[in-house]
Scaffold this active site. Structure first.
Site, short mmCIF file in Angstrom:
data_model
loop_
_atom_site.label_atom_id
_atom_site.label_comp_id
_atom_site.label_asym_id
_atom_site.label_seq_id
_atom_site.Cartn_x
_atom_site.Cartn_y
_atom_site.Cartn_z
N SER A 132 -55.75 -7.93 -23.51
CA SER A 132 -54.51 -7.20 -23.81
C SER A 132 -53.76 -7.79 -24.99
O SER A 132 -53.73 -9.01 -25.20
CB SER A 132 -53.62 -7.25 -22.56
OG SER A 132 -52.31 -6.86 -22.87
N GLU A 134 -50.77 -8.20 -24.94
CA GLU A 134 -49.75 -9.10 -24.35
C GLU A 134 -50.14 -10.56 -24.57
O GLU A 134 -49.28 -11.45 -24.48
CB GLU A 134 -49.61 -8.83 -22.85
CG GLU A 134 -48.73 -7.64 -22.53
CD GLU A 134 -47.27 -7.86 -22.92
OE1 GLU A 134 -46.65 -8.81 -22.43
OE2 GLU A 134 -46.75 -7.07 -23.71
N TYR A 155 -48.32 -12.28 -16.63
CA TYR A 155 -49.43 -11.35 -16.89
C TYR A 155 -50.16 -11.76 -18.18
O TYR A 155 -51.39 -11.85 -18.21
CB TYR A 155 -48.89 -9.92 -17.01
CG TYR A 155 -49.89 -8.94 -17.56
CD1 TYR A 155 -50.87 -8.38 -16.74
CD2 TYR A 155 -49.89 -8.56 -18.91
CE1 TYR A 155 -51.81 -7.49 -17.25
CE2 TYR A 155 -50.81 -7.67 -19.42
CZ TYR A 155 -51.77 -7.13 -18.59
OH TYR A 155 -52.70 -6.25 -19.08
#
Ligand code: NAP
Ligand code: F7E
Length: 346
Positions: A132, A134, A155
């Site tokens: 991701s 992120e 996360y």
């Protein structure tokens, strides 16, 4: 037509449903892992369901959970997949601050459980890890495959672990294991607590006179939002190359949350300022301010590039919400929950 077998974890999620469609279209036999819940969670793939007694059936579902390594290993042994698409995760960034240990167990260690099962069974299957943007977190844009990771949430940290364990199994054991570093991708099947779907649902409901206001957090954050149905094509392409590698997948453009809100409300002829209210509960302890993906490697090697950009995405998402409300169209999107739904608080 190919006669390959794929195993998808997270087949009931947004991406799992589009990927299952794509692979079935390509002639694959598709097995999906579904975790047990007290109600059915298969609404995104119900239109693909085939009676397993049907000799023509090519979609099979199995109960399993990422936290149960022995079950995952048993399923791999039984299914003998050519390709494993590992999409299952606790995927909500805000929730990961509330449930950091569960997030680590599923999103980080779940990947190791699968890789260990592949290593121990000795299956020559190819492995896709749903990495991701992120992971880049606070690293300034544009972000590419060589950009340093600086995750800003449990996360994001869990995904960095999963990224590295995937690379480690590739380097240590020679597995064909890849990381698709996907930037935000959305659709009418997006979970209703992610900001794009939340905004599209609310704008449609406000237009229909079903609610008055929409409560949001940080409107300044910028994201590179693409269309999920296109991004699963990139996942498949990554597993069809001569050698395994990692790729950024994005549109290459960024818009603020405010921009997305404006696109949706303007699309239905409303002024967002009349309806959008601030609620600090939607702020995060640490935020990712600006994500823009540099996809030159994916374009060069995979021949992949985004066709749907954020404004068209906002349009297609809100049209789907209006259709669902009007009772038209296919019932392939989840039921719109009322804004008072207790889980809508994220
Ligand atoms: P999603 O809609 O939240 O789907 C997640 C899937 O994982 C669901 O099928 C969920 O099952 C399953 N799952 C969660 N915990 C599990 C567990 N313990 N055991 C087994 N299954 C479990 O996510 P998505 O948007 O499709 O994203 C797919 C993957 O890509 C995720 O790994 C996500 O972190 C990653 N990713 C997403 C984006 C994006 O913008 N969408 C961007 C980059 C990376 P239930 O249906 O039962 O909840
Ligand atoms: O937030 C802001 C929020 O939850 C986007 C996941 O798929 O993409 C996703 O993570 C932005 C953030 O997605 C609300 O603060 C404002 O800046 O839709 P989101 P995300 O956190 O970017 C990445 C790539 C993944 O990998 C993840 O799995 O919107 N925001 N107000 C809000 N966000 C939410 N959810 N709700 C609000 O009310």
């Amino acid at each position: 037509m190919t006669v390959k077998t794929a195993l998808i974890t997270g087949i009931t999620g947004q991406d799992g449903s589009y990927l299952a469609e794509l692979l079935l279209e390509k002639g694959y036999t598709v097995h999906g892992i579904v975790r047990r819940a007290s109600t059915f969670t298969t609404c995104r793939i119900d239109h693909l369901y085939q009676d397993p007694h049907d000799p023509e059936a090519r979609l099979f579902l199995h109960y399993g959970d990422l936290t149960d390594g022995s079950r995952v290993a048993g399923l791999l042994e039984r299914v003998q997949p050519d390709e494993v698409y590992h999409l299952a995760a606790q995927s909500h960034v805000r929730v990961s601050f509330d449930e950091p240990l569960f997030t680590a167990d599923t999103t980080a260690l779940g990947t190791t459980r699968l890789l260990e099962a592949i290593r121990n069974t000795g299956l020559p299957c190819r492995f896709y890890q749903a990495s991701s943007s992120e992971m880049f977190g606070a690293s300034p844009p544009p972000q590419h495959e060589g950009t340093a990771f600086h995750p800003r949430s449990p996360y994001g940290v869990a995904k960095v672990y999963a990224y590295w364990i995937t690379r480690n199994y590739r380097e240590a054991y020679g597995l064909y294991a890849v990381n698709g570093i996907l930037f935000n991708h959305e659709s009418p099947r997006r979970g209703p607590t992610f900001v794009t779907r939340k905004v599209a649902m609310a704008a449609a409901r406000i237009k229909a006179g079903l609610q008055d206001n929409l409560y949001l957090g940080n409107l300044d954050a910028r994201r590179d939002w693409g269309y999920a149905a296109e991004y699963v094509e990139a996942m498949w392409l990554m597993l069809q190359q001569d050698s395994p590698d990692d790729y950024v997948i994005a549109t290459g453009t960024s818009y603020s949350v405010r921009d997305f809100v404006e696109h949706c409300f303007t699309h239905v002829g409303l002024d967002w300022r009349d309806h959008v209210r601030f609620d600090e509960r939607y702020l995060r302890p640490a935020e990712v301010d600006d994500l823009v993906g540099d996809t030159s490697k994916a374009a060069r090697v995979l021949g992949w590039q985004a066709r749907v950009h954020t404004p068209e995405l906002a349009g297609l998402m809100i049209d789907a919400e209006l259709q669902a409300l009007l009772g038209k169209g296919e019932v392939t999107v989840p039921v719109v929950p009322p804004p008072t739904h207790p889980l809508a608080r994220r």
